[in-house]
Every structure is written in structure tokens, then in C-alpha cells.
Design a protein around this motif. Structure first.
Motif, PDB file in Angstrom:
ATOM      1  N   TRP A   2      23.661  62.770  25.647  1.00  0.00           N
ATOM      2  CA  TRP A   2      22.488  63.054  24.931  1.00  0.00           C
ATOM      3  C   TRP A   2      22.237  64.037  24.028  1.00  0.00           C
ATOM      4  O   TRP A   2      21.639  64.665  22.904  1.00  0.00           O
ATOM      5  N   GLY A   7      18.012  64.848  17.502  1.00  0.00           N
ATOM      6  CA  GLY A   7      17.403  64.404  17.801  1.00  0.00           C
ATOM      7  C   GLY A   7      16.916  62.931  17.584  1.00  0.00           C
ATOM      8  O   GLY A   7      16.159  62.425  18.021  1.00  0.00           O
ATOM      9  N   ALA A   8      17.345  62.670  15.951  1.00  0.00           N
ATOM     10  CA  ALA A   8      16.690  60.747  15.268  1.00  0.00           C
ATOM     11  C   ALA A   8      17.424  60.253  15.660  1.00  0.00           C
ATOM     12  O   ALA A   8      16.950  58.940  15.405  1.00  0.00           O
ATOM     13  N   ILE A  11      16.185  58.600  19.430  1.00  0.00           N
ATOM     14  CA  ILE A  11      15.169  57.839  19.373  1.00  0.00           C
ATOM     15  C   ILE A  11      15.396  57.084  19.072  1.00  0.00           C
ATOM     16  O   ILE A  11      15.012  55.973  19.511  1.00  0.00           O
ATOM     17  N   SER A  12      16.341  56.750  17.443  1.00  0.00           N
ATOM     18  CA  SER A  12      16.705  55.798  17.056  1.00  0.00           C
ATOM     19  C   SER A  12      17.258  54.952  18.005  1.00  0.00           C
ATOM     20  O   SER A  12      17.823  53.962  18.853  1.00  0.00           O
ATOM     21  N   THR A  16      13.184  54.021  20.347  1.00  0.00           N
ATOM     22  CA  THR A  16      11.570  54.686  20.979  1.00  0.00           C
ATOM     23  C   THR A  16      10.568  55.468  19.626  1.00  0.00           C
ATOM     24  O   THR A  16      11.371  54.900  18.370  1.00  0.00           O
ATOM     25  N   GLU A  17       9.896  56.137  19.366  1.00  0.00           N
ATOM     26  CA  GLU A  17       9.273  56.619  17.995  1.00  0.00           C
ATOM     27  C   GLU A  17       8.800  58.233  18.196  1.00  0.00           C
ATOM     28  O   GLU A  17       9.358  58.533  19.254  1.00  0.00           O
ATOM     29  N   HIS A  18       8.458  58.856  18.205  1.00  0.00           N
ATOM     30  CA  HIS A  18       7.603  60.201  17.305  1.00  0.00           C
ATOM     31  C   HIS A  18       6.736  60.905  18.873  1.00  0.00           C
ATOM     32  O   HIS A  18       7.739  61.031  19.900  1.00  0.00           O
ATOM     33  N   GLY A  20       6.301  58.308  21.382  1.00  0.00           N
ATOM     34  CA  GLY A  20       7.176  57.922  22.586  1.00  0.00           C
ATOM     35  C   GLY A  20       6.801  56.330  22.864  1.00  0.00           C
ATOM     36  O   GLY A  20       6.614  56.157  21.969  1.00  0.00           O
TER      37      GLY A  20
END
Length: 69
Positions: A2, A7-8, A11-12, A16-18, A20
Motif C-alpha cells: 500500500w 492515495g487515490a 482509496i479506490s 472507501t471514500e475520502h 472514511g
């Protein structure tokens, strides 16, 4: 792995979303994977922890040398 991703991308990949996880997703993952806790290790008494400090080859050599002297 990771740490090498953007970062994007992380998250993808984690879905999840920005902001959480949603409450529903957090509950689903908690039910599927369980709580994020390490198992509790075996506890030793204070006396055993103290005696373990002397479990060393150098200590045995010094005790033997002291006994011979």
C-alpha cells in the motif's frame, strides 16, 4: 504494497471514500474480519520475568567463575 500506491489508488482499491468507511461498510467488515486487535499474549508473573533476566550464557559463566574462585 500500500505504501507504493498513490492515495487515490488505495482509496479506490479499499472501496472507501475520502471521509472514511460508511457505518454500514464498517459494520460489515467488523462482522467479516472481526475487531482490529492483536491476540493477548501469555502473561508471566513478576518473579518469572525477574528470573528470565539471568537466563544468559554470560551470567552462567560468571556464576561458575565465582563459584570456582
Amino acid at each position: 504494497m500500500w505504501h507504493a500506491l498513490d492515495g487515490a489508488e488505495v482509496i479506490s482499491a479499499l472501496g472507501t471514500e475520502h471521509g472514511g468507511l460508511t457505518t454500514e461498510e464498517a459494520q460489515r467488515r467488523l462482522a467479516e474480519f472481526g475487531p482490529n486487535r492483536l491476540p493477548q499474549g501469555a502473561r508471566r508473573t513478576a518473579a518469572l520475568r525477574f528470573l528470565a533476566q539471568f537466563h544468559n550464557l554470560l551470567i552462567y559463566v560468571l556464576l561458575a567463575a565465582g563459584a570456582l574462585a
